[in-house]
Design an enzyme around this catalytic site. Structure first.
Site: not given
Length: 767
Positions: A293-296
């Site tokens: 995933s991307d950040w958060n």
């Protein structure tokens, strides 16, 4: 709720029971060579639920500007407990060796960690920003950049880079246009594959390679209004024809991983889009690597409104095929409860763990977890002289000459008084771009210093910032210096902080203070050469009208100054081409040369009712593929190998280049095609081949392209790629607007394909 907690406890107990009786022999089994076919399955059988979600968890070991700062004693305990699978914002052969030692010697299952960083256009040696390197129209430059970046990053203990960023965009208001390859899916596909080859080399287990994470899978480059993170409200056809081809090309090149996009497509966030991730990427394309995933982004599924709890967000992401959770800790803290309430998720969880462990295995970490931690190699590798030399070459080839009236450039052998105007001329920080890994602005040679060193004996180079908040007379001083000089080099544009993530702009004209400076200097009766800095296309009609020459210099990295001087003073010929159109005004975007013609195609006559703005010409300020050079290179002699083409044999299309000038120069031959008549409207033209060539005075070269029938296909409403029989126009030129040679051929049969047409590289030969 009590039932859910009891199920969660039961699941954890079952995980523990799976390990009971196996721990005594675990060390012996785990230390067997990674080549054993059952190695990963053996690990999986021994893992508790907590250890499984630990492998899917990526945590920050520091901050982007303060690496390793979070590697506390408490964090090491998490490693010992098997609760972390990967770290980002970490670096350094020695500190990461110790972190890895704790993982492989003090944790129960002794599974190595993955260390990652955004190594986007250089690690310690910083190259031009990605949009600039793509402007070279030379995939070898991208492969060189990625190869050196991988060597330096790997020597500092890193295994994984969050690159390449291959998002196509046609709206330069979007700040992250600086990180990609521009507006065209074919050009973007060629550059995506080159980067993957550079990062990963021929053997991902080699100590000088890193795993690529091609990002951001979906249509991140098409946010509404160019606003970062925004929804991409696009058609299925646009998704498959325009935005996905570079991702497919990266897969064909062997990318080890992908990163999903933050945003949604028509309301479906990619991080939870099982049809796109598991359906298209894994099932249809056959990708079997890791997805992060991307950040958060997993936790942010609640902001999207498709999950009400963190546990639900985790269930959606793991079901969609997202293997690793970057920074939200949803998998670590909340996924176990989701698995307990829905045992079907356990299969998705195990598949994700397999993908993470396979990535570690491909990197050779089970065989030698310390292969990336040689401090002597690190010291020798960072900023090695051949890396610095390569940074200069790539920077030179990334510069685009937009204008050169009366052949004012090059300033070869000048002994004149040269005024360098603009604060960007001394701004070393901006030359590092929006991602700089471990780049140091102290190691950047500024544009001013490069010009001073390259001007030669007898030249006098003086500088004035022109913009200084502490000096109200700075502009007057700059004008005075310009009046007292023979020639002016005006360095203007954007600084680094105006492009990049979360840096979308509603107005992409020059910033107000830069416009004020440019107006004042262009009013002086002196020849003015503009060095235009920035990370995106800019709407600069005033510069285009009044400057004598314009060089788009982007942000050029460590060797910015020497590279610019090489071009200005004729040591090297400019030859870059724009990978994205420059608009006349912000209101003209989004724009692409490949738009559909409509029923009333744009006409230059404003009195006609056609597809145009009434207050602007129908063309951009500078079109896709535009870029000038020295010399006088002519395109001629278009030849087609046959008037017809069948479904199995490529057609040969060739043209001749001749340099009739007195100086060496570069030209990039561009092949465009168009399906003349189709059951579905087709773009006005599509790029299907290019080659950059250098020619000495009076030199002649012939370039031949061999496109296949699969490259003529469009994505139909039935979800199939199809090339329809019929006539195809051939256009060869030096930009999308400068078409010099035309022809046509007939495709004699309809052909179906399974590969995005723009992801297929055209064969090219040069004689």
């Amino acid at each position: 709720m009590m039932i859910k907690h009891m199920l969660a406890l039961a699941s954890l107990l079952l995980g523990c029971l799976a390990v009971t009786g196996a721990e005594a022999s675990a060390d012996e089994e785990i230390r067997q060579p990674a080549a054993r076919g059952d190695h990963i399955e053996s690990l999986l059988r021994q893992m508790t639920l907590e250890e499984k979600v630990g492998q899917l968890t990526q945590a920050a070991g520091g901050r982007s500007k303060n690496l390793n700062s979070k590697l506390t004693a408490e964090e090491l305990d998490r490693v010992r407990a098997g609760r972390v699978g990967s770290y980002l914002h970490v670096a350094g052969a020695e500190p990461l060796r110790e972190l890895q030692r704790v993982a492989v010697e003090e944790s129960r299952l002794k599974i190595p960690l993955l260390f990652a960083m955004d190594v986007v256009h250089g690690y310690r040696t910083i190259f031009p920003v990605p949009l600039a390197i793509t402007a070279s129209w030379d995939p070898e430059q991208w492969e060189t950049t990625a190869r050196i970046s991988a060597r330096e990053a790997a020597s500092s203990g890193l295994h994984w880079t969050f690159a390449p960023m291959v998002d196509i965009t046609r709206d330069p208001r979007w700040g992250r246009v600086v990180e990609g390859s521009g507006e065209d899916p074919y050009l973007g596909s060629i550059m995506a594959a080159a980067q993957v080859r550079g990062y990963q080399g021929e053997d991902l287990a080699a100590a000088d390679t890193v795993m690529a994470a091609t990002k951001h899978f979906g249509a991140y480059g098409a946010p509404t209004g160019g606003r970062d993170y925004g929804s991409a409200d696009i058609s299925e056809r646009s998704l498959h024809e325009t935005y996905l081809p570079p991702f497919h090309a990266a897969m064909t090149a062997g990318t080890g991983s992908y990163m999903t996009a933050f945003n949604d497509i028509a309301g479906r966030p990619t991080t939870a889009n099982a049809d796109l991730v598991n359906g298209t990427l894994r099932s249809k394309w056959g990708f079997d690597g890791m997805i992060v995933s991307d950040w958060n982004a997993i936790a942010e599924l609640m902001n999207h409104g498709i999950a009400t709890t963190r546990s639900e967000a985790g269930a959606l992401a793991i079901s969609a095929g997202v293997d690793m959770d970057m920074m939200s800790l949803v998998y670590a803290d909340d996924l176990p409860a989701a698995v307990a309430s829905n045992p079907v998720l356990l299969q998705h969880l195990d598949n994700a763990v397999r993908n993470v462990l396979k990535a570690k295995q491909k990197l050779g970490l089970f065989d030698d977890p310390f292969i990336y931690h040689d401090t002597a190699k690190e010291a020798a590798m960072l900023r090695a002289q051949d890396h610095i030399d390569a940074a200069r070459r790539v920077a030179v080839r990334s510069i685009v000459m937009l204008k050169n009236d009366n052949a004012i450039l090059p300033l070869a052998g000048t002994k004149k008084r040269i005024a360098v105007i603009g604060s960007l001329a001394t701004d070393r920080q901006s030359q590092l771009g929006s991602w700089r890994a471990r780049g140091d602005k102290a190691e950047v040679i500024s544009l001013l210093d490069g010009i001073k060193a390259g001007a030669g004996k007898g030249a006098v180079v003086n500088h004035a910032a022109g913009i200084d908040a502490d000096n109200p007379d700075a502009l007057k001083g700059a004008v005075a210096l310009a009046n007292d000089s023979d020639i002016v080099i005006l360095v203007t544009g954007e600084d680094y902080d105006l492009s990049g993530e979360a840096r979308s702009r509603s107005d992409i004209s020059l910033p107000r203070d830069q416009q004020r400076l440019a107006d004042a200097i262009l009013a002086v009766d002196k020849p003015v050469i503009v060095a235009l800095a920035g990370g995106r296309p800019l709407a600069v009609p005033g510069l285009a009208e009044k400057a004598d020459a314009i060089l788009m210099t982007w942000f050029l990295g460590n060797q910015a100054g020497p590279a610019l001087a090489d071009v200005i003073f004729g040591k090297a010929a400019p030859g870059g081409k724009l990978p994205i159109s420059f608009p006349r005004a912000t209101g003209q975007v989004p724009y692409s040369y490949g738009e559909y013609p409509s029923g009333r195609p744009a006409d230059p006559d404003p009195a006609k009712d056609t597809n145009r703005y009434s207050d602007l010409p129908i063309t951009p300020l500078y079109p896709f593929g535009h870029g000038l050079s020295y010399g006088d290179i002519e395109l001629s002699n278009l030849e087609l190998g046959s008037p017809t083409m069948d479904g199995s044999t490529p057609i040969e299309i060739s043209a001749t280049l001749t340099n009739n000038g007195k100086l060496a120069g570069d030209e990039t031959v561009q092949l465009y095609l168009r399906d003349r008549h189709s059951t579905i409207a087709q773009p006005q033209k599509i790029l299907r081949g290019f080659r950059r060539l250098s020619l000495k005075p009076q030199e002649k070269k012939t370039v031949s392209f061999t496109p296949t029938s699969d490259q003529l296909a469009f994505f139909g409403p039935d979800g199939k790629w199809r090339s329809e029989a019929g006539m195809f126009d051939v256009m060869v030129g030096s930009s999308a607007e400068t078409i010099v040679l035309t022809g046509a051929f007939e495709l004699t049969e309809t052909v179906e394909s399974k590969v995005p047409a723009s992801a297929i590289a055209t064969g090219v030969t040069v004689q």
